[in-house]
Design an enzyme around this catalytic site. Structure first.
Site, short mmCIF file in Angstrom:
data_model
loop_
_atom_site.label_atom_id
_atom_site.label_comp_id
_atom_site.label_asym_id
_atom_site.label_seq_id
_atom_site.Cartn_x
_atom_site.Cartn_y
_atom_site.Cartn_z
CD GLU A 1 -1.95 -2.31 1.37
OE1 GLU A 1 -0.80 -2.65 1.77
OE2 GLU A 1 -2.88 -3.12 1.22
CG HIS B 1 -10.10 -7.00 7.93
ND1 HIS B 1 -9.01 -7.25 8.72
CD2 HIS B 1 -9.74 -7.37 6.68
CE1 HIS B 1 -8.04 -7.76 7.98
NE2 HIS B 1 -8.46 -7.84 6.74
#
Lengths: 378, 338
Positions: free
Chosen positions: B60, B129
């Site tokens: 990322e 998450h």
């Protein structure tokens, strides 16, 4: 660790590239034409100017004319000029925060570089960046970056844009030795290798990340070898010899131009502390003495005199010229006005946007309702 | 006007923008061959090819930073970060670089970048998450943070984000992807930095964004029927810049406000809204401003625990009733409900 080990470029391992020392450069110079001779004297001129400029900046810092952090290129002049000479004007440069010398050698007006250090409106980043954030679109220097490793993904993306557009340009991205331990370095090299991006990553290895040595921070201290994890070509070069750096950088740039990334490790010296305020007490006297003996300005000057390219008189003249240009830059910087406070909100957004806050500290979100008249007259 | 899902509106807008401008391209994990983790980019690799629909390594920081660098050279990358949780791995590139580059260099470089990423809990994805951390980006000057709640806004705000010259964090939501609504056929970009009053009312102001703007609209309809309440609903739409004026004007009219948010209460987006109301409408308030937010725990996996941690419509209804009760403005027959 002994200073002897520290100040010696590691011997080449089988299969690894290893490039010129001063001796080889001398041989090379002796056999080449006047263009090479002129290049060498130009390199020297640029190196001396970086040195005098940085010394002038250090003085201004102690006079409190420069604030914040101020990292100097002292000892890295040969590396800077050799690298910059391998770039074309259309190539892009991303650097870390030790970048004054790069800005100067890339051709940015020294007055504007010094004015940036002084935080003035004529600064190369209009006083918004300071020592660590020099930027000039025209010279395609796309920033010094203060966060260690922050420039590496950005430079990789610039190479992606070049590849996307199919133009004949490359990116050079410099960093310090300590940066090779950060995730951004590895993620970026991986991406550049996967996508065949036209970029040269340059590790300026002065063996010190602030006070932490490469041996204490990098499990593979021969940093150029880290490229092998990404099947990327790499080379290590003596960064005290500008000609050797130039030739290695040319090979690296040619690789990038052919559409493959390259990792170039340049072995340099840091003559002083990490930044102006660091006395560098963690280094022994013996090591410092050795570092100064290897000062690229001294050794390259001696070499130029020995090979008859410059006389002592010319060396003095070059120095005097550098001093006067550095002084002029400081005079210009001090005379340049500070940015007007009314410009404080000019650079938050490129596209103007509704409800952007233009409040100064202490201002209310909404104007307070006027005090009821009845109450006020009581 | 067509009826379509939030997902379809995003997909169609990305496609049409890529047809319109060859500098627009997509990057992210699994957006090509896999069609995107949430299928927003389905079919686009086949249509546009590998150059413009770039599957990335799981990196990322690396690929978000590369998108920023490409944007500095004038391209208009749209990055997908699979969920907002993973954006933390790119935090340095977003906060220290994307948001700073225009200002730090005195306006010499622009970063026309869009980072698309969904937030949202309630999918039993556990602690790492299920977060709603858009606040981290909304905190940073230089960023623009958009949070559409309807398919129409998904389209108009994506158009605006792509055509804007600043870095935009574009917040999507897992539980909104399948919601349906009317979407205009014309390509008219939204104005960034503007909230919307999505329902006019006079009794109390209900403020939310993203999924919670959707919940707010539902609650307002429900209470109109059951409690005879006329609720004004504000969809913030833009978290930075924040449209404080619209919030304050509404509360001056309704004299009460409840803020609902999917993030944690303490220091959350709602705290900023409450402070705004305090500053701009203090003299108009009949009751303290109430906030309904997620329980302050790492999100548990087990369903009953997860449900308890997330703000529900009942929680919102309860907060509205309590707020109005406290000042004697409840309208439905007393004793009917809690």
């Amino acid at each position: 660790m002994s200073t002897g080990q520290r100040t010696t470029v590691a011997p080449p391992k089988p299969g690894a590239h290893q490039t010129n020392t001063l001796a080889v450069a001398a041989e090379h110079l002796a056999s080449t034409d006047t263009a090479a001779e002129k290049r060498s004297t130009d390199f020297y001129r640029q190196m001396v100017f970086i040195r005098r400029f940085e010394e002038r900046a250090a003085r201004a810092y102690t006079q409190a004319l420069i604030g914040g952090y101020c990292h100097l290129n002292l000892g890295e002049e040969a590396a800077v000029v050799g690298l910059m000479a391998a770039l074309r004007p259309t190539d892009y440069l991303f650097t870390n925060y030790r970048e004054h010398g790069y800005a100067l050698t890339r051709g940015i007006d020294p007055n504007r570089v010094m004015a940036e250090l002084f935080g003035r409106s004529d600064g190369v980043s209009k006083g918004w960046g300071g020592s660590m954030h020099m930027f000039d679109l025209e010279k395609r220097m796309l920033g010094g970056y203060g966060i260690v490793g922050g420039q590496i993904p950005l430079a990789t993306g610039a190479a992606l844009a070049i590849d996307y557009r199919g133009v004949d340009e490359i990116v050079m991205c410099t960093m310090g030795d300590g940066t090779t331990n950060i995730g951004a370095f590895h993620e970026s090299l991986n991406i550049a290798a996967l996508w065949d991006l036209p970029i040269v990553y340059v590790v300026i290895n002065n063996r010190l990340g602030m006070a932490t040595t490469v041996d204490k921070s990098s499990a593979e201290p021969e940093l150029y070898k880290r490229a092998s994890s990404y099947r990327m070509a790499a080379e290590r070069v003596d960064g005290l010899d500008p000609v050797a750096v130039f030739e290695a950088a040319q090979r690296a740039a040619a690789t990038a131009r052919s559409g493959k990334p390259f990792l170039l490790e340049v072995m340099t010296e840091r003559l002083r502390g990490h930044s102006v305020v660091d006395p560098g007490k963690y280094r022994g006297a013996e090591e410092i003495a050795l570092t100064q003996e290897r000062d690229p300005l001294v050794t390259f000057a001696a070499h130029l005199v020995d090979t008859g390219l410059l006389t002592e008189h010319e060396i003095t003249a070059i120095n005097d010229d550098a001093v006067s240009r550095a002084t002029a830059a400081a005079v210009f910087a001090e005379a340049s006005p500070f940015p007007d406070v009314s410009t404080l909100f000019d650079y938050t957004y490129a596209t103007p946007v509704a409800n952007d806050s233009h409040r100064l500290p202490g201002q209310p979100l909404f104007e307070p309702a006027p005090f009821p008249e009845q109450e006020a007259t009581r | 006007m067509s009826i379509m899902t939030y997902r379809q509106a995003l997909h169609d807008t990305l496609r049409s923008e890529m047809h319109r401008d060859p500098d627009v391209f997509l990057m992210g994990e699994e957006i090509g061959l896999f069609d995107g983790a949430y299928k927003i980019t389905a079919g686009m690799l086949d249509e546009f090819g590998e150059k413009r629909v770039r599957d990335t390594a799981i990196a990322e920081e690396g690929f978000t930073g590369a998108a920023i660098g490409a944007a500095m050279l004038g391209l208009r990358p749209v990055v997908e970060i699979m969920t907002i949780n993973f954006s933390l791995l790119a935090l340095d590139q977003i906060v220290n670089h994307a948001a700073k580059i225009y200002g730090m260099f005195g306006g010499q470089a622009r970063v026309p970048l869009v980072i698309r990423t969904p937030g949202g809990g309630g999918q039993q994805l556990g602690a790492t998450h299920s977060q709603n951390i858009e606040l981290f980006y909304a905190f940073v000057p230089g960023m623009k943070v958009l949070a559409p709640s309807t398919p129409a806004d998904a389209k108009s705000m994506m158009l605006a984000a792509i055509r804007d010259d600043d870095p935009v964090l574009f917040l999507e939501n897992l539980s909104l992807y399948n919601t349906k609504g009317e979407v205009p056929d014309d390509d008219i970009p939204a104005e960034i930095g503007k909230a919307a009053v999505t329902r006019r009312g006079s009794d109390i102001t209900l403020i939310g964004y993203s999924r919670m703007a959707y919940v707010a609209a539902q609650v307002a309809e429900q209470l109109a029927e059951s409690d005879w309440l006329d609720i004004e609903v504000i969809d913030l739409r833009s978290l930075r810049p924040l449209d404080r004026e619209t919030i304050v004007e509404s509360v001056k009219k309704t004299h009460a406000a409840v803020i609902i948010e999917d993030d944690w209460l303490t220091y959350g987006i709602g705290a900023e809204i409450a402070a705004t109301i305090s500053d701009g409408a203090f003299d108009y308030l009949d009751a303290p401003v109430r906030r309904v937010a997620m329980a302050e725990v790492p999100m548990p996996y087990s369903k009953p625990l997860e449900t308890a941690a997330l703000p529900s419509t009942d929680d919102v209804i309860h907060a509205i009733r309590q707020t109005l009760d406290a000042v004697g403005r409840r309208r439905y027959p007393m004793g009917e409900k809690s």
